[in-house]
Design a protein around this motif. Structure first.
Motif, PDB file in Angstrom:
ATOM      1  N   TYR A   1      12.568  15.485  -8.463  1.00 24.59           N
ATOM      2  CA  TYR A   1      12.970  16.260  -9.509  1.00 24.59           C
ATOM      3  C   TYR A   1      12.232  16.413 -10.539  1.00 24.59           C
TER       4      TYR A   1
ATOM      5  N   LYS B   1       9.694  19.002 -12.766  1.00 18.82           N
ATOM      6  CA  LYS B   1      10.247  19.012 -14.167  1.00 18.82           C
ATOM      7  C   LYS B   1      11.730  19.580 -14.509  1.00 18.82           C
ATOM      8  N   ARG B   2      12.523  18.945 -13.520  1.00 21.58           N
ATOM      9  CA  ARG B   2      13.941  19.479 -13.436  1.00 21.58           C
ATOM     10  C   ARG B   2      14.431  17.981 -13.900  1.00 21.58           C
ATOM     11  N   TYR B   3      14.628  17.739 -15.171  1.00 21.24           N
ATOM     12  CA  TYR B   3      14.846  16.428 -15.763  1.00 21.24           C
ATOM     13  C   TYR B   3      16.224  16.098 -15.730  1.00 21.24           C
TER      14      TYR B   3
ATOM     15  N   GLU C   1      18.499  16.916 -13.385  1.00 26.50           N
ATOM     16  CA  GLU C   1      18.695  16.465 -12.027  1.00 26.50           C
ATOM     17  C   GLU C   1      18.284  14.973 -11.782  1.00 26.50           C
TER      18      GLU C   1
ATOM     19  N   GLN D   1      10.201  20.175  -3.334  1.00 22.24           N
ATOM     20  CA  GLN D   1      11.376  20.909  -3.002  1.00 22.24           C
ATOM     21  C   GLN D   1      11.952  20.834  -1.533  1.00 22.24           C
TER      22      GLN D   1
END
Length: 488
Positions: free
Chosen positions: A403, A407-409, A411, A373
């Protein structure tokens, strides 16, 4: 070595010979390093990294033609291979072809603007060009004394050499000309060798002979004199940036005697020192580069801005070098501290390029230690500063990877798409491969299996084109899984 042993060929693996060559290069044993790299190339003749490594050795030994040949071979299949471009520029610079060297330094800088080597190369080539324009010695060499324009195979002796012994006897008792004084100063101990070679040319019986290889003695002597004359011009043009070894030792002795007094030209001294640091870091000698950077920083901190007008920029550069060396050594906390100091100085001095560099490095540290992050936040601050398709392709890809790790697939897919667009704009197959894999992975996690298959297939095409077997194998495995999910 027996004939049977020679027929058996290399006794070790490509990787072993490469590692051995790298170690010998770092020790300064360039001839032995060339032997190791040559053995490696006998196993993998077209390996680009090995060709570049051997080219660097040739440059160190002054064999610029061999260095150029290896550099050009490394570029045969990929004209944008940045290491090959840099090495070609270095070889051309060593040959004294400063204008052509400048072209390739600029070409490399356009492709990899974040690399300091190309920026320094542009500076030193430009200064060498400026210094050589109108130089009496360079004009004299070009029109009268550069013997390299004569081909050894033509068997014709230049007229000015046929009568050189007559002219020499007339000159012997006269005052030395301006060029000869310059040559004596620049060649140092080699000047007596040059005089000896010129006397050998007076022996008409000797120069008619041949050595065991069949080469004429006259050609050999003329070649040696030509080399020394070329070095004279080269060193004179090169002097503003690089002092020769003897000059460096003298400067070091003077520096040791007067600790707080800066050299006569601090800017030149800093450029030379930064070049040495970059060379050490590029060669994988992190400890050596770290030591040099710390020593230079200690000296620069004692100078006023009157002595060194761009002191803030230099200190930031040194913090960056120290940070990168510490990263290579695995000391991430201290590396982060130095890159943050680089950022602080960049903001203080309103230095856009330095700020971009610092944000780049801070993001890399965060990503290496798993703080994805924080890496994203830093790199997204860098986005408006990114210039050039290659830097954008890399930056968008790295943000997308972070990302994906979080696990912010969605983005991850979006940044993968931006990376692919940038890579397509510059037709960079390597980053087209990387971006396609990132998008395929993100689509797979999002459940968009058909889209995932399409991106994996495109990535596989690029991997095959690049002859990257390990990437091809990994992609094929992932592609089978994605296709399996598409099939009910």
């Amino acid at each position: 070595m027996s004939d049977k042993e020679e027929e058996q060929g290399p006794k070790s693996t490509f990787t072993t010979y490469m590692a051995e060559g790298d170690q010998l290069f770092q020790k300064g044993e360039y001839v032995k390093a060339i032997e190791s790299f040559s053995m490696a190339l006998s196993l993998q003749p077209d390996d680009k990294n090995c060709l570049v490594a051997r080219s660097r050795c040739f440059v160190k030994l002054g064999d610029a033609e061999s260095a150029l040949k290896d550099a050009e071979t490394s570029l045969k299949d990929n004209k944008n291979y940045f290491k090959g471009l840099y090495q070609k520029a270095e070889a051309l610079y060593t040959m004294g072809d400063f204008e052509f060297a400048l072209v390739y330094y600029h070409r490399g800088h356009k492709l990899r603007p974040e690399l300091q080597e190309f920026r320094l190369g542009i500076q030193k080539a430009q200064e060498a060009i400026d210094n050589s324009v109108g130089s009496p010695s360079s004009v004299k060499l070009e029109n009268k004394g550069d013997l390299s324009v004569f081909h050894k195979s033509n068997g014709v002796q230049p007229k000015h050499l046929k009568h050189s012994h007559k002219k020499e006897s007339k000159k012997h008792g006269q005052k030395m000309g301006k060029y000869e004084k310059t040559a004596k100063q620049l060649l140092g101990e080699l000047y007596s060798d040059r005089e000896y070679l010129e006397k050998l040319l007076q022996d008409e019986d000797l120069i008619k002979g041949k050595i065991r290889t069949g080469e004429r003695v006259q050609d050999l002597i003329v070649g040696c004199i030509s080399y020394l004359d070329t070095r004279t011009a080269f060193w004179q043009q090169q002097k503003p940036i690089y002092a020769r070894q003897r000059d460096r030792k003298l400067m070091q002795q003077q520096w040791n005697r007067v600790k707080h007094k800066p050299p006569s030209d601090p800017t030149r001294y800093v450029l030379t020192s930064l070049e040495d640091i970059d060379t050490a870091l590029s060669a994988g000698n992190a400890e050596g580069g770290l030591k040099k950077a710390r020593e230079l920083m200690k000296a620069v901190k004692e100078w006023s801005e009157k002595v060194l007008p761009n002191k803030t920029e230099v200190l930031g550069n040194l913090h960056s070098c120290i940070g990168n060396a510490l990263m290579d050594l695995g000391n991430m906390d201290k590396a982060l501290h130095h890159h943050e100091k680089d950022l602080e100085l960049a903001k203080k001095g309103d230095l856009t390029d330095s700020k971009s560099r610092a944000l780049d490095n801070i993001g890399r540290v965060y990503a290496r230690i798993g703080k994805f992050q924080q890496a994203i936040e830093v790199w997204e601050e860098k986005v408006p500063l990114a210039c050039g398709g290659l830097e954008k392709a890399w930056l968008f890809h790295e943000i997308g990877r972070c990302y994906l790790e979080l696990k912010r697939y969605g983005e991850a897919r979006d940044y993968g798409s931006r990376s692919l667009t940038a890579a397509d704009d510059i037709s960079d197959e390597k980053w087209q491969l990387n971006a396609s894999v990132l998008m395929a992975q993100a689509e797979l996690k999002l459940g968009n299996y058909k889209a995932s298959v399409l991106h994996f297939e495109r990535a596989l095409d690029r991997a095959k084109l690049l002859q990257d077997d390990s990437a091809s194998e990994a992609i094929q495995k992932a592609l089978r899984e994605a296709r399996h999910r598409v099939t009910p």
